[in-house]
Scaffold this motif. Structure first.
Motif, PDB file in Angstrom:
ATOM      1  N   TYR A 190     -56.004  29.589  13.748  1.00 48.99           N
ATOM      2  CA  TYR A 190     -56.673  30.612  14.558  1.00 48.99           C
ATOM      3  C   TYR A 190     -57.826  31.279  13.811  1.00 48.99           C
ATOM      4  CZ  TYR A 190     -52.320  30.249  17.259  1.00 48.99           C
ATOM      5  OH  TYR A 190     -51.247  29.792  17.974  1.00 48.99           O
ATOM      6  N   SER A 191     -58.133  30.756  12.613  1.00 43.56           N
ATOM      7  CA  SER A 191     -59.084  31.499  11.787  1.00 43.56           C
ATOM      8  C   SER A 191     -60.522  30.984  11.889  1.00 43.56           C
ATOM      9  CB  SER A 191     -58.621  31.459  10.336  1.00 43.56           C
ATOM     10  OG  SER A 191     -58.740  30.137   9.865  1.00 43.56           O
ATOM     11  N   GLY A 192     -60.746  30.026  12.769  1.00 38.63           N
ATOM     12  CA  GLY A 192     -62.117  29.553  12.982  1.00 38.63           C
ATOM     13  C   GLY A 192     -62.608  28.593  11.912  1.00 38.63           C
ATOM     14  N   ARG A 193     -61.708  27.943  11.168  1.00 37.07           N
ATOM     15  CA  ARG A 193     -62.103  26.930  10.168  1.00 37.07           C
ATOM     16  C   ARG A 193     -62.807  25.758  10.859  1.00 37.07           C
ATOM     17  NH1 ARG A 193     -57.054  27.620   7.366  1.00 37.07           N
ATOM     18  NH2 ARG A 193     -57.456  28.209   5.204  1.00 37.07           N
ATOM     19  N   SER A 194     -63.630  25.054  10.097  1.00 34.94           N
ATOM     20  CA  SER A 194     -64.306  23.881  10.657  1.00 34.94           C
ATOM     21  C   SER A 194     -63.292  22.761  10.877  1.00 34.94           C
ATOM     22  CB  SER A 194     -65.396  23.392   9.705  1.00 34.94           C
ATOM     23  OG  SER A 194     -64.770  22.798   8.592  1.00 34.94           O
ATOM     24  N   PHE A 195     -63.660  21.787  11.729  1.00 37.90           N
ATOM     25  CA  PHE A 195     -62.781  20.656  12.026  1.00 37.90           C
ATOM     26  C   PHE A 195     -62.350  19.952  10.729  1.00 37.90           C
ATOM     27  CE2 PHE A 195     -62.318  16.111  12.879  1.00 37.90           C
ATOM     28  CZ  PHE A 195     -61.314  16.141  13.823  1.00 37.90           C
TER      29      PHE A 195
END
Ligand code: HAM
Length: 421
Positions: A362-367
């Motif tokens: 949920y932390s918006g890390r890249s793919f």
């Protein structure tokens, strides 16, 4: 450890971190399975009892009761955190009149115990025990069954290098004969002078306790003291002989250790300890024995009883953790972009409803960084969810062990993951 911290856990009462909690659960599950094979039922006694429950059973002059209990007044009662489980089980056995329900009552319990000992490796102030008690029989067959059960639990948990040591403390008559011999050995000689102050006191109060002293100076005198085993009556020696025969028949390896006296006063007859060779000074991973007089001493009937308790933290120190399976494989869902987040979230929870442990980020890390993290965390399966998959309702399942990728319907993915687990 940072000294600047405002709050820390108390000495000897460490936090049980998630990686150890998972292992403890495994240990408890293994023990539960074995207990079921032997017909034990689980019992959950309270953590607090009236202090007298422990003073009467463990003995007022033992180290546990005289120095180590966490006791306090509450209303008109003095109460204590339990330092062990046996006393509470017997209190409950008498209170609920379990002697009327069955000739032999078999109970097991698991939970924290509290002793204000000097903490060191393997010796804590809050520690977990898995205990078992069989109440209502004086037969050595029951002791054999109990030790067989303990052996299976320790082996099932993955403890490989341990020894079971046996001794017999005899009946009351044997011990009163033996106490006189001991008194003769210690008192009125230079030996008594050399003993520590506690032991000098113990000679008068309960001379058997001297044998349990851990101080170096006392150990040198104790090591040549007469052994209780040499003062057993025919009946006690007979029971001990039957136990050894039964254990040999069942191929349970054991050794005799004639100086085991145990640190609690309630023991009578057969006593035993399981000792791990890979631990240091605190090497007993389990201990127990007969306590035939306790039920009567606490106000019940004359019932034979025997039991043991395993020290869970000591087991954690002794077992090889490498081979232990830490639980079901996890699935990680990676949405290709923010448009797929909601769909991914729905799938995460759909998998959970199917009994598959599943997570997403949920932390918006890249793919890429999510894939790297899933790999590092040892996830078995990764599901990649992009616009295409969202549209046709399919999932791209990647087996992280083999590297295989397959496009699947949800139900097919569930089946494959379950087979993979
Ligand atoms: P115990 O020998 O006092 O016996 O404790 C049993 C086991 O609990 C020990 O062998 C050890 O593994 C663990 N243990 C004891 N004290 C500590 C500590 N301070 N820190 C870490 N582990 C510890 C009893 O408690 C009896 N109630 C056993 C029994 C049941 N006898 C008959 N029925």
């Amino acid at each position: 450890m940072k000294d600047s911290l405002k709050y820390k856990s108390l000495r000897g009462m460490p936090d049980i971190l998630p990686e150890d909690a998972v292992l403890m659960l495994k240990i408890e599950e293994t023990a539960r399975k074995v207990f079921r094979l032997f017909g034990f039922k689980e019992f959950r006694p309270p953590i607090l009892e009236e202090t007298e429950v422990f003073t009467r059973s463990i003995g007022a002059d033992t180290d546990i009761v005289s120095k180590e209990m966490y006791s306090f007044d509450r209303g008109d009662k003095n109460i204590s955190l339990r330092p062990e489980g046996t006393a509470g089980v017997i209190r409950a056995y008498i209170e609920h009149e379990w002697n009327k329900t069955s000739d032999t009552v078999k109970l097991f319990y698991m939970g924290p115990m509290f002793r204000g000992e000097r903490p060191q490796k393997g010796r804590l102030r809050q520690f977990y025990q898995i205990g078992a008690e069989i109440i209502g029989s004086k037969s050595p067959y029951v002791d054999a069954e109990l030790i067989f059960c303990l052996n299976l639990i320790l082996k099932g948990i993955g403890l490989s290098n341990f020894n079971i040591y046996l001794n017999s403390l005899g009946c009351e008559d044997d011990r009163s004969r033996y106490k006189k011999v001991l008194l003769n050995y210690f008192s009125g000689s230079s030996k008594e002078e050399m003993l520590c102050e506690d032991c000098k006191r113990r000679i008068k109060l309960n001379i058997l306790r001297v044998l349990d002293c851990k101080r170096e100076v006392c150990r040198t005198i104790i090591k040549d003291a007469p052994l209780v085993m040499d003062y057993l009556c025919n009946k006690c020696a007979g029971s001990y002989g039957v136990l050894k025969e039964l254990l040999s028949d069942m191929s349970v390896p054991f050794k005799e250790k004639r100086d085991i006296v145990r640190g609690l006063d309630y023991y009578t007859g057969i006593v035993f300890e399981a000792v791990s060779v890979s631990l240091g000074a605190q090497d007993a991973v389990a201990a127990g024995g007969r306590y035939d007089n306790l039920t009567k001493d606490m106000g019940g009937h004359d019932n034979g009883a025997t039991g043991f308790a395993v020290g869970v933290e000591r087991l954690l120190l002794a077992i090889d953790k490498k081979g232990i399976d830490l639980g079901p494989a996890q699935v990680f869902i990676i949405p290709v972009d923010s448009n797929c987040y909601k769909a991914a979230f729905q799938f995460v929870n759909k998998f959970r409803l199917e009994g598959i442990s599943c997570e997403m980020d949920y932390s918006g890390r890249s793919f890429k960084s999510q894939l790297r993290k899933a790999n590092k965390d040892g996830k078995c399966f990764v599901i990649i969810l992009g616009e295409e998959e969202k549209k046709n309702g399919k999932l791209l399942l990647k087996n992280m062990e083999t590297g295989d990728q397959t496009l699947l319907e949800f139900e097919e993915a569930v089946n494959q993951i379950k087979v993979g687990i």
